[in-house]
Write an enzyme that holds these catalytic residues in place. Structure first.
Site, PDB file in Angstrom:
ATOM      1  N   CYS A 128      14.354  85.079  40.029  1.00 40.83           N
ATOM      2  CA  CYS A 128      13.401  84.713  39.042  1.00 40.83           C
ATOM      3  C   CYS A 128      14.219  83.645  37.765  1.00 40.83           C
ATOM      4  O   CYS A 128      13.444  82.982  37.122  1.00 40.83           O
ATOM      5  CB  CYS A 128      12.418  85.641  38.542  1.00 40.83           C
ATOM      6  SG  CYS A 128      11.624  86.508  39.776  1.00 40.83           S
ATOM      7  N   ASN A 141       3.346  85.895  40.310  1.00 37.56           N
ATOM      8  CA  ASN A 141       4.771  85.669  40.052  1.00 37.56           C
ATOM      9  C   ASN A 141       5.540  85.137  41.318  1.00 37.56           C
ATOM     10  O   ASN A 141       5.325  85.545  42.533  1.00 37.56           O
ATOM     11  CB  ASN A 141       5.636  87.244  39.920  1.00 37.56           C
ATOM     12  CG  ASN A 141       6.959  87.006  39.590  1.00 37.56           C
ATOM     13  OD1 ASN A 141       7.656  86.000  40.097  1.00 37.56           O
ATOM     14  ND2 ASN A 141       7.496  88.224  39.516  1.00 37.56           N
ATOM     15  N   HIS A 181       9.371  82.509  32.529  1.00 33.23           N
ATOM     16  CA  HIS A 181       8.831  82.898  33.979  1.00 33.23           C
ATOM     17  C   HIS A 181       7.647  83.716  33.853  1.00 33.23           C
ATOM     18  O   HIS A 181       7.574  84.492  33.079  1.00 33.23           O
ATOM     19  CB  HIS A 181      10.229  83.644  34.147  1.00 33.23           C
ATOM     20  CG  HIS A 181       9.984  84.322  35.833  1.00 33.23           C
ATOM     21  ND1 HIS A 181       8.917  83.922  36.806  1.00 33.23           N
ATOM     22  CD2 HIS A 181       9.938  85.903  36.041  1.00 33.23           C
ATOM     23  CE1 HIS A 181       9.051  84.920  37.914  1.00 33.23           C
ATOM     24  NE2 HIS A 181       9.387  86.093  37.461  1.00 33.23           N
TER      25      HIS A 181
END
Ligand code: COA
Length: 329
Positions: free
Chosen positions: A111, A285, A255
Site C-alpha cells: 500500500c 482498500n 492511502h
C-alpha cells in the site's frame, strides 16, 4: 530539474459487492463494517485482470495529459497482485498501449507502492534519465483475499489508477519525499506466494492452495496502531524537510485503508477533515491503486487547482510507509 503530474486516469471494475453480500459469506454486518472501516462496497475484477485495468487507467492518464504512448520513456507498475510472474505487468501494459520506447518494470511495496513508484519515477526524471513516465498502481486483491476470514475480506477491493509525470524546467520547485521500512514487523500483514508450496518450488501440490497462509493474513489491530502513529509522523517529516506548514497544504491524499485511520491522522495533525478526501466507502482498500484512483477522481471533478500543494501518504505491508509533496500542474 524536477517533474510534475500532467495527467491522471483510473479504471474501476463494474461488478460490486456491498457489505450485505459480504455478510452472506462470513458472520458480519453492514453496520459493523461501516462503523469499523467506513467501507460500504467494493468493486471486484470479474472479467478484468491486473494488467487490463492498469492498461486502461494508463490510456486514460495519457489522454488526460495529451501525450501519445510513443513519448513514454518509463512505465512503472506498482502491484502485489500480478496476474503472472513473468512477464512483468509493466511490459504487458507497454504492449497493450503501444508505448514502444518505454523501459518497463514492476515494483512491490504493497500500500506504499504508489508513493514509492512516484518517488522512483521522480528520481529518474529529475536526473534527466527519462523525460516522461507512467506510474501505475493496479490490484486484483480479490485473488489474494481469504473470503472466509471476516478480519480481512471486509476491507479489500480491486482497481487501478495511473499518473503521467513529465520532467519540467529547473525553475519549478522540487520537493523531497520521506520514506521508511521496518522489515522486523513484516508478520503483521503477509501473504505467501502461490508458487512456493511449503518450499517445494516446482512440485505443485494442489491441496496446499487451501492453506490460509496463501491468502492475505493480517493482525488488524497492530496494523491500525502502526498506521495512526507512523502516517502523521511521516507527514510531519516531509513537511519539515521541505520547509512547509500545514496551512500551505490543500489536500492530504492518504492511502484509503480505513476511515478511522484517516480521521486519526487528521486529528493528530490538527487539520480539518475537509483536507482529507476519501473514497474508500465505494472501493474499499485497493492497496497501491488507492492513491492514484483518488487523485484521478479529484482531478476529473475539478477539485484540484494549479499551484496547490498536495501530500501523498502511503502505508502498509513490509511494513512500509512514506509521504511525498506534489504541486498540482
Ligand atoms: N464483523 C463482525 N465482527 C468482527 C469482524 C467482522 N468483520 N471482524 C472482527 N470482529 C469481531 C472480533 O472477533 C472481535 O470480537 P470479540 O470482541 O468478541 O473478540 C471484535 O469484533 C473486535 O475485533 P477487533 O479485531 O479488535 O476489531 P477492530 O476494531 O480492530 O477492527 C479491523 C478490525 C480489521 C477493521 C481494524 O483492526 C482495522 O481496520 N485495522 C487496520 C487494517 C488495515 O487497514 N489494513 C491494511 C493497511 S494497508
Amino acid at each position: 530539474m524536477t517533474a510534475t503530474i500532467c495527467g491522471t486516469g483510473s479504471y474501476i471494475p463494474s461488478y460490486t459487492m456491498d457489505n450485505n453480500d459480504i455478510a452472506r459469506l462470513v458472520e458480519t454486518s453492514d453496520e459493523w463494517i461501516r462503523e469499523r472501516t467506513g467501507v460500504a462496497r467494493r468493486h471486484i475484477a470479474k472479467d478484468e485482470t491486473t494488467v487490463s485495468m492498469a492498461a486502461e487507467a494508463a490510456g486514460r492518464a495519457l489522454a488526460d495529459a495529451g501525450i501519445p504512448p510513443e513519448e513514454v520513456d518509463l512505465i512503472l507498475v506498482s502491484t502485489i497482485s500480478s496476474d503472472v510472474i513473468l512477464p512483468c505487468a509493466a511490459c504487458e501494459v507497454q504492449k497493450e498501449i503501444g508505448a514502444l520506447h518505454a523501459t518497463c518494470f514492476d515494483l512491490s511495496a504493497a500500500c506504499t507502492g504508489f508513493v514509492l513508484a512516484y518517488n522512483t519515477a521522480l528520481a529518474y526524471l529529475s536526473q534527466g534519465v527519462y523525460r516522461t513516465a507512467l506510474v501505475i498502481g493496479s490490484e486484483s486483491l480479490s485473488n489474494l483475499t481469504n473470503w472466509k476470514d471476516r478480519g480481512t475480506c471486509i476491507l479489500f477491493g480491486d482497481g487501478a489508477g495511473a499518473a503521467v509525470l513529465r520532467a519540467v524546467d529547473p525553475e519549478k520547485r522540487a520537493y523531497l519525499p520521506v520514506t521508511h521500512s521496518d522489515g522486523s514487523k513484516g508478520a503483521a500483514l503477509s501473504c505467501k506466494s502461490r508458487h512456493d508450496y511449503n518450499g517445494l518450488i516446482g512440485k505443485i501440490r494442489p491441496e496446499a492452495m487451501l492453506d490460509e497462509s496463501h491468502y492475505m493474513q493480517m493482525d488488524g489491530q497492530a496494523v491500525f496502531k502502526f498506521a495512526v502513529k507512523r502516517v502523521p509522523e511521516v507527514i510531519g517529516e516531509v513537511l519539515k524537510l521541505n520547509r512547509l506548514d500545514t496551512d500551505e497544504i490543500a489536500y492530504y491524499i492518504l492511502h484509503q485503508a480505513n476511515k478511522r485511520i484517516v480521521e486519526a491522522v487528521a486529528k493528530r495533525l490538527n487539520e480539518p477533515m475537509e483536507k482529507f478526501p476519501m473514497n474508500l466507502q465505494e472501493y474499499g482498500n485497493t492497496s497501491s491503486a488507492s492513491i492514484p484512483i483518488l487523485l484521478d477522481e479529484m482531478n476529473r471533478e475539478g477539485r484540484l487547482a494549479a499551484g496547490q500543494k498536495l501530500v501523498l501518504a502511503g502505508f502498509g505491508a513490509g511494513l512500509t510507509w512514506g509521504a511525498a509533496v506534489i504541486e498540482w500542474r
